[in-house]
Design a protein around this motif. Structure first.
Motif, mmCIF file in Angstrom:
data_model
loop_
_atom_site.group_PDB
_atom_site.id
_atom_site.type_symbol
_atom_site.label_atom_id
_atom_site.label_comp_id
_atom_site.label_asym_id
_atom_site.label_seq_id
_atom_site.Cartn_x
_atom_site.Cartn_y
_atom_site.Cartn_z
ATOM 1 N N GLY A 154 2.480 -9.465 -1.723
ATOM 2 C CA GLY A 154 1.405 -8.536 -2.049
ATOM 3 C C GLY A 154 0.025 -8.879 -1.536
ATOM 4 O O GLY A 154 -0.943 -8.174 -1.851
ATOM 5 N N LEU A 155 -0.113 -9.932 -0.698
ATOM 6 C CA LEU A 155 -1.448 -10.295 -0.232
ATOM 7 C C LEU A 155 -2.066 -9.224 0.661
ATOM 8 O O LEU A 155 -3.295 -9.087 0.705
ATOM 9 C CB LEU A 155 -1.403 -11.634 0.529
ATOM 10 N N GLU A 156 -1.239 -8.456 1.366
ATOM 11 C CA GLU A 156 -1.786 -7.434 2.255
ATOM 12 C C GLU A 156 -2.491 -6.318 1.493
ATOM 13 O O GLU A 156 -3.256 -5.548 2.081
ATOM 14 C CB GLU A 156 -0.670 -6.839 3.112
ATOM 15 N N ARG A 157 -2.255 -6.234 0.175
ATOM 16 C CA ARG A 157 -2.874 -5.175 -0.630
ATOM 17 C C ARG A 157 -4.032 -5.681 -1.483
ATOM 18 O O ARG A 157 -4.646 -4.901 -2.203
ATOM 19 C CB ARG A 157 -1.814 -4.546 -1.546
ATOM 20 N N ARG A 158 -4.351 -6.961 -1.371
ATOM 21 C CA ARG A 158 -5.381 -7.538 -2.233
ATOM 22 C C ARG A 158 -6.777 -7.222 -1.689
ATOM 23 O O ARG A 158 -7.122 -7.613 -0.574
ATOM 24 C CB ARG A 158 -5.195 -9.051 -2.313
ATOM 25 N N PRO A 159 -7.638 -6.527 -2.459
ATOM 26 C CA PRO A 159 -8.986 -6.161 -1.976
ATOM 27 C C PRO A 159 -9.838 -7.366 -1.592
ATOM 28 O O PRO A 159 -10.691 -7.249 -0.704
ATOM 29 C CB PRO A 159 -9.592 -5.412 -3.170
ATOM 30 N N GLU A 160 -9.626 -8.504 -2.242
ATOM 31 C CA GLU A 160 -10.448 -9.676 -1.919
ATOM 32 C C GLU A 160 -10.099 -10.280 -0.565
ATOM 33 O O GLU A 160 -10.798 -11.159 -0.060
ATOM 34 C CB GLU A 160 -10.331 -10.743 -3.012
ATOM 35 N N LEU A 161 -9.010 -9.789 0.069
ATOM 36 C CA LEU A 161 -8.621 -10.274 1.385
ATOM 37 C C LEU A 161 -8.907 -9.247 2.488
ATOM 38 O O LEU A 161 -8.436 -9.391 3.612
ATOM 39 C CB LEU A 161 -7.131 -10.637 1.411
ATOM 40 N N ILE A 162 -9.711 -8.220 2.184
ATOM 41 C CA ILE A 162 -10.063 -7.239 3.217
ATOM 42 C C ILE A 162 -10.785 -7.965 4.357
ATOM 43 O O ILE A 162 -11.734 -8.712 4.119
ATOM 44 C CB ILE A 162 -10.974 -6.136 2.656
ATOM 45 N N PRO A 163 -10.356 -7.764 5.598
ATOM 46 C CA PRO A 163 -11.004 -8.446 6.729
ATOM 47 C C PRO A 163 -12.472 -8.068 6.866
ATOM 48 O O PRO A 163 -12.911 -7.001 6.429
ATOM 49 C CB PRO A 163 -10.191 -7.961 7.936
ATOM 50 N N ALA A 164 -13.218 -8.934 7.494
ATOM 51 C CA ALA A 164 -14.640 -8.685 7.744
ATOM 52 C C ALA A 164 -14.812 -7.685 8.881
ATOM 53 O O ALA A 164 -13.943 -7.546 9.750
ATOM 54 C CB ALA A 164 -15.344 -9.992 8.088
ATOM 55 N N THR A 165 -15.929 -6.987 8.882
ATOM 56 C CA THR A 165 -16.231 -6.022 9.940
ATOM 57 C C THR A 165 -16.962 -6.714 11.094
ATOM 58 O O THR A 165 -17.460 -7.834 10.962
ATOM 59 C CB THR A 165 -17.125 -4.895 9.405
#
Length: 294
Positions: free
Chosen positions: A180-191
């Motif tokens: 489930g890490l791909e759905r974790r908001p705290e792991l959203i990539p940087a822009t």
């Protein structure tokens, strides 16, 4: 490689040899009994065996120096060096065509507006994401930002090159998918914003949808994050897998930003696969070995 140079010519093998010594006076020696036939045969046999061993060793050394004998190339041996040996336009084309990649199967086109220099993982990745992938062996990150044809959305895409084997990449893949890490908001990539472009105001607050794909047949992580080009903040970001599903009503889903994140990532991933295939199989490698665009 520099051209080889011929060695200077030398005189004949006798040039410079000392004058022949004067003939010495000798005295007759007593006769020596002849060796037995058995000892002679044994000596010849040992000599032949010795020559055979020497010849075998020489042949083995020659084979190992055979220029056609090459080390086996695999995606795991070739990919870690691609980040500095592959042209930027190969990994991040100036234009990406997304046939049927938009909401409802609409065609999409994305144009590259900026590319960042390669960077260490700790500097390029969002801290929690860097922490999640770091133990697997993170080498380098390449990033670029695209804008869609209507200039209404921007998407940053990244390639994270890993120093990992199949086992570690598979374990990391499982953590992101089934874990489930791909759905974790705290792991959203940087822009990756770019002053003076449609991505000038593309910061953390503008992230609306994201996609992370941990590859297992190639030691690379492909990610993308999308948002509005006008800089409006998004308070409810959604993973692309969710934002592209039918019936979703989130801001990211209704604006098609999940399709942007997934579509840009898929096409950059396709280009990466072609580059890896060429590195492994040579420039004549067929594109059929690459994965079709999603």
């Amino acid at each position: 490689m520099s051209a080889a140079h011929d060695l200077p010519g030398s005189a004949g093998p006798w040039a410079g040899a000392p004058p022949e010594a004067a003939t010495e006076t000798t005295t007759p020696l007593r006769a020596v009994p002849a060796r037995s036939t058995g000892r002679t045969v044994a000596a010849v046999t040992c000599l032949l065996l010795g020559l055979g061993l020497v010849a075998g060793a020489a042949a083995g050394a020659w084979l190992t120096r055979d220029p056609d004998a090459r080390a086996v190339r695999t995606p795991y041996t070739e990919t870690p060096t691609l980040w500095h040996s592959t042209p930027v336009d190969t990994l991040f084309p100036t234009t990406l065509e997304g046939d049927g990649a938009g909401p409802g199967g609409a065609d999409r086109t994305w144009t590259r507006i900026t590319v960042a220099p390669d960077a260490p993982c700790a500097a390029a990745l969002q801290p929690r994401l860097a922490e999640a992938v770091g133990p697997a062996g993170c080498l380098r990150v390449l990033r670029a930002t695209y804008v869609d044809a209507t200039a209404s959305s921007v998407t940053t895409v990244g390639l994270v090159f890993m120093d990992a084997d199949t086992t570690r990449m598979t374990a990391l893949h499982d953590r992101f998918t089934t874990g489930g890490l791909e759905r974790r908001p705290e792991l959203i990539p940087a822009t990756l914003p770019a002053p003076g472009t449609a991505a000038a105001d593309f910061g953390d607050a503008q992230r609306a949808s994201w996609h992370i794909d941990v590859l297992t047949e190639i030691p690379v992580i492909v990610y993308a994050v999308s948002g509005f080009a006008d800089g409006r903040p998004v308070t409810d970001p959604r993973p692309a897998r969710e934002a592209t599903a039918k019936g979703q009503t989130s801001v990211a889903a209704q604006a098609g930003l999940g399709h942007d994140a997934a579509g840009v990532a898929a096409r950059v991933e396709d280009g990466l696969r072609r580059a890896v295939t060429e590195a492994v199989d040579g420039p004549q490698a067929t594109p059929s070995a690459t994965k079709e665009a999603r």
